[in-house]
Structure formats: C-alpha cells, structure tokens
Design an enzyme around this catalytic site. Structure first.
Site, PDB file in Angstrom:
ATOM      1  N   SER A   1      -5.805 -53.719  31.036  1.00  0.00           N
ATOM      2  CA  SER A   1      -6.784 -54.866  30.664  1.00  0.00           C
ATOM      3  C   SER A   1      -6.159 -55.478  29.648  1.00  0.00           C
ATOM      4  O   SER A   1      -4.509 -56.624  29.983  1.00  0.00           O
ATOM      5  CB  SER A   1      -8.074 -54.166  30.356  1.00  0.00           C
ATOM      6  OG  SER A   1      -9.102 -55.200  30.538  1.00  0.00           O
TER       7      SER A   1
ATOM      8  N   LYS B   1     -13.784 -52.262  37.881  1.00  0.00           N
ATOM      9  CA  LYS B   1     -13.446 -52.453  36.383  1.00  0.00           C
ATOM     10  C   LYS B   1     -15.350 -51.246  35.986  1.00  0.00           C
ATOM     11  O   LYS B   1     -16.653 -51.828  35.980  1.00  0.00           O
ATOM     12  CB  LYS B   1     -14.227 -53.574  35.400  1.00  0.00           C
ATOM     13  CG  LYS B   1     -13.983 -53.877  34.858  1.00  0.00           C
ATOM     14  CD  LYS B   1     -12.249 -53.997  33.733  1.00  0.00           C
ATOM     15  CE  LYS B   1     -12.322 -53.897  32.716  1.00  0.00           C
ATOM     16  NZ  LYS B   1     -10.404 -54.091  31.923  1.00  0.00           N
TER      17      LYS B   1
END
Length: 565
Positions: A365, A167
């Site tokens: 996401s 991430k």
C-alpha cells in the site's frame, strides 16, 4: 604477583585474540532490528537485538576472512519471512566459501507452529535440536477474524468505501466471511509462500519437494521423529554442539557475536573527505506525516515523511553521494505522507542519483507508493507488497449510543461540519465526497504506478485493485524488478553509479548529539528531521480514526494482520 608474568600473559591474550580462529555466533531468539533506532526509547528497547545490516555485513566479511572457521546460530524468536530469506541467502553464501554453518534450536515451535524458523535452519550445513524440542513444520496459515456480527449486536455500523475488491482491511467489520476476492488473494499468498518454503527445505535437507509436502502434512514432529524423517541431523544440547564445533575447528577457537565481529577495528574503513558513497535511508513502520519515531497507536516505530524527505534532500545535496538505497519495511499509512516521500524519490532521480528500493518483510500500500518511482525495486520472494488501493469511511456509533441511553446534539455552521462525527451516518451528499476522495487517491496511485513501472493504466489497474502479492509473484507481474536483499540493493546501487564494490555506505540523515539538541535553522537543516512523538496519519480523518473504526494508520495500509508462521 610477578609483574613480568602479568605483562607477558596480557600480551599473549591480546595476540591470541588477534590471531586465533573465530567461531561466529548469532542469537535470534530476540529477533532482529531492521534499521537504526527511531528514538531513544526504540534504542533502549532494541539494545539487545542484532541489527540486520550488521549481521549481513559481518557474514559478508566472514566469507573472505581465513580466521573465521564456523558460524553457530541459535534459531528462534520473531522473524518475518523476508528477513529469514535474507539470512538464508547470506548463510548459503557463507557455506559456499567453505565455512562450517550450524543451526540449533531448543525447539522449532514447542509442539506448535514453527515453519518459518525451521525454514531458516535448513540453509545451514547441520541442524541440531535440543532433545526435548519439537519441529513444528506444519505449513502456512493466514487467519482472518470477522467482527460484523458483534458490531450488529452492539448497534454499530461501519460505513466504508474501498478501491477495489482486494482492499480487504475493512472486511473485518463489514463482512461475516471472506469475499470471493479476499479468498482468492489469500489462497494465492499462502500457496506462493508454501512453494518457497518447500523449495528451500527440499534443497537444504536434500529431500524431494513431494516428500517435503508430505512431511508438512504429517507435522508437527517430536524430536526423535524429526531425526528419523531427515529434518534434523541429531538431538543435542548446547554444550554438546559447541564441544563438537571446537573439535572440528580447534580448541583454541574464540567465540564472537557476528555484530561485534562486524564492528571490530579491522572491518572499519575510515572515511575520506569527499569519498564517493551510497546513501542508505531506512523507512520502517507505519507511514505518517511529521517525524519518524514512536507513536501511541503506531505499533512501535513509524516512518515520518519529514524525516525521510529530509534524508533524501540531504543525500541529494551531498556531492559525494552518487546513489541512494531506500530500505522500505512498511504496511503503509498516510496517503499524503506517502506522496511527499514519492516526490523526493522522483527529485533524487532527476538530480542524476539512482534510487534503489530494498523491500523488507512488508512494502505494501503506502509502502509500495513510496517505492514505485525508483530506478530498481528489489524484494525477497516472501515480501508482502502491492496492495495498490485505498479505503476510507467511519464507524457509526449512533445505534450503540441509543441503546446506552446517550443522546447528542450538534450546533454547526457549514453543511458538512459534522461529517466525520461517528454519531451520525454520512448523508448522500457527504458520501459522494468520500467517493470523490477515494477515486482521486486511487487514480493518482495507479497513474503513478503506471508511470514508474512503465505500464499502461489498464494493466496497472489490473495489478492494483488493492491486491497483495508476494515478492515472487510481484516480480512475475512487473511490480518488482529483482529478487534479493539489502546487500543486492547496495551492489546494484554501486553498479548503477559506477562505484567500486567496496565503496562506503552512509546512513541518512545522520545527526550528531549537538545537532539533535539545537533548534533547526530551517526546514533544510538535518536537525529538522530528528525523532518526535507526533501521530498524524489520516489528515482530516485522524480524529475519527483515533476514536473508533478505521485503523489510525491511514488510508493506504495493508489490509488485515499478516502473520506468517
């Protein structure tokens, strides 16, 4: 003027327009629009752009229309890789029906990057280039810039937590170079995209894949060099191309844009009350709380949870709707908004109506969060998806303020009342609350991935950790079911619902002008989902995100800027 002759000429012109051969045109220099406009401003800005659904519908209809003889497409403009692959698929199917297909460009990059538009052109039977043009077949590059050195010089500190190592959205502010995980993920993304481009160019231009890789390393090409290398059929100006097409199909052929062709009266199927249909819901842009529309920090359109949830409720209540296709093109955004949409997908399935996801250029996401509970997920090989992870924190501006001679004082009641102010760093106790928030979101995300994709938690976590995948790799790992586009998703929805292949598709929520103007009667009213201009993404962190630091788009967002050239 002879009135009789005028009438005869008018009738003849009308007859000719109804019977003459057709050459369809498509101008991509302005790009394409994914779904219906989110608000009046969006409608105004996109009025000259063709809509992807209209183009796909027109090309599908043209395959069976004997009047259509050829398709000419002017290639150029901003197009995402997945949209290009969707168009390539439609063009290849049109070619297989015996229609002439021609792509031409003034330039593929003007001695610059032009890999993606040229990749689109190779799906056509003939590829023409203006004599002054170039072919920028140079490969694929993803560049990441890092601002940590600048922040250090300014006295800014970025406090951020992320789940997990892939991430990487905050790496721009916290690192001076790619981490090992960042490098690994980006390298595989580039490799996967290049594999797809090489395969498409090799097939379209009848070249060996090894030769295509050699040509990529040799590019960019001047026009004459591109012809010699077999990348382009010949150099020609627009008038020469159109004259050639008329010689091939007949001088009496008429030109018509694909979108207009798709909307002609013969293609319109009049609705019948109660006729069984598939609902099509478009979710485009940053995911936020509230209504879909356009926000000042949203980069254009935004997917509002109120709008999308209302659309799913309307489709569930409509007895004539037997399945739902949810078209998702989003880098993510608000966790809470994504979760609200996820719940509506679950409820729609529980109501006995299959939900099919069609992923566009991005479904990452939060864009994956809203997709993962569907019956079937369909993506293009070049779709960027996954990024199952979360990040959160704040930019600490105290050092910069000290250098500027700016002081601040707090008066507060509550130990954590000023927790999210950028002037001071998190205390140890406050950071523990941020960690708890990140852990809760990540666990919920991965648990729902495991449930939706029928994986155990450990396997879902292995595929998550914030990692971005191409659609091709996501399918290999079980995050995506099939590779294909919107037309494939509609066909799958009809099949799952037991509907005929020509059953209608209805956009949801579809409100008329009166419904958009009148106040809604309740939250169940379709009028409650009309477009607005609110910007809510981070919940309690929204104020911080709007001031400095983290993207104002929410904790579930695709890391970085992903532009494939």
């Amino acid at each position: 003027m002879d009135p009789t002759k005028t009438i005869i000429d008018t009738v003849e012109r009308f007859r000719r327009r109804r019977t003459a051969p057709l050459v369809l045109e498509l101008d991509l220099t302005e790009g394409l629009v994914e779904g219906p406009p989110a608000d009046p401003l969006d409608a105004l800005l996109s009025r000259r752009k063709a809509r992807l659904a209209d183009v796909l519908g027109g090309l599908k209809r043209a395959r069976q229309d004997p009047r259509v003889k050829a398709l000419i497409v002017k290639v150029g403009g901003p197009l995402g890789l997945a949209a290009v692959q969707e168009l390539r698929q439609a063009v290849i199917q049109l070619r297989s029906s015996g229609k002439l297909t021609i792509a031409y460009a003034e330039t593929f990059g003007e001695f610059g990057a032009g890999t993606v538009p040229y990749y689109l052109a190779t799906a056509f039977e003939r590829v023409y280039l203006q004599p002054s043009g170039d072919v920028g077949l140079t490969g694929v590059v993803m560049e990441q810039r890092f601002a940590k050195g600048t922040l250090d010089k300014l006295g800014l500190d970025y406090q951020v937590g992320q789940r997990h190592e892939y991430k990487t959205a905050a790496n721009t502010f916290t690192q001076s170079q790619m981490t090992e995980a960042h490098q690994e993920m980006t390298t595989r993304l580039v490799e996967s995209i290049v594999e797809q481009v090489v395969a498409g160019v090799a097939e379209g231009r009848k070249l060996a894949p090894e030769r295509v890789r050699e040509l990529i390393d040799e590019g960019p090409f001047l026009g004459a060099e591109a012809v010699e290398a077999g990348l382009v059929d010949r150099l020609a100006y627009r008038d020469e191309i159109y004259d050639e097409v008329k010689r091939d199909v007949g001088d009496d052929a008429l030109l018509q844009f694909v979108s207009r062709y798709n909307k002609t009266i013969k293609s319109i199927k009049l609705p019948h009350p109660g006729e069984q249909a598939v609902a099509l819901i478009h979710g485009h842009g940053i995911i936020r709380l509230g209504r879909s529309g356009r926000g000042p920090l949203a980069g254009g359109g935004a997917m509002g949870s109120d709008t999308i949830c209302a659309a799913f409720r309307a489709a569930r209540r409509d007895d004539s709707v037997k399945a739902v296709v949810f078209r998702v093109d989003s880098p993510g955004g608000s966790y809470v908004a994504s979760d609200a949409i996820w719940r509506e997908v679950v409820l729609t399935r529980k109501a006995g109506k299959p939900v099919i996801i069609s992923m566009g250029n991005l479904a990452a996401s939060g864009g994956y969060f809203v997709s993962m509970a569907a019956d079937t997920i369909i993506a293009q090989p070049g779709t960027l998806t996954g990024s199952i992870g979360v990040l959160g924190g704040k930019m600490v501006t105290g050092g910069l303020l000290d250098r500027l001679g700016i002081t601040s004082e707090q008066v507060h009641v509550g130990a954590n009342a000023g927790m999210f102010l950028p002037s001071r760093p998190f205390s140890g106790e406050q950071w523990s609350r941020v960690d708890a928030w990140l852990d809760r979101i990540y666990k919920d995300f991965v648990t729902k991935v495991a449930e939706g994709r029928k994986l155990d938690y450990d396997r879902a976590h292995e595929l998550a950790r914030g990692r971005v995948w191409t659609g091709a790799d996501a399918r290999e790992n079980g995050l995506v079911d099939e590779l294909g586009g919107l037309e494939d998703a509609l066909a799958t929805a009809r099949d799952r619902a037991g509907l005929p292949a020509d059953s209608p598709v209805r956009a949801y929520p579809k409100t008329n002008a009166l419904e958009r103007l009148r106040p809604p009667e309740s939250s169940e009213d379709k009028a409650a989902a009309t477009a607005g201009l609110r910007l809510e993404a981070w919940g309690p962190l929204n104020r911080l995100a709007a001031e400095l630091g983290l993207p104002a788009t929410g904790p579930l967002v695709l890391p970085g800027q992903w532009i494939i050239r």
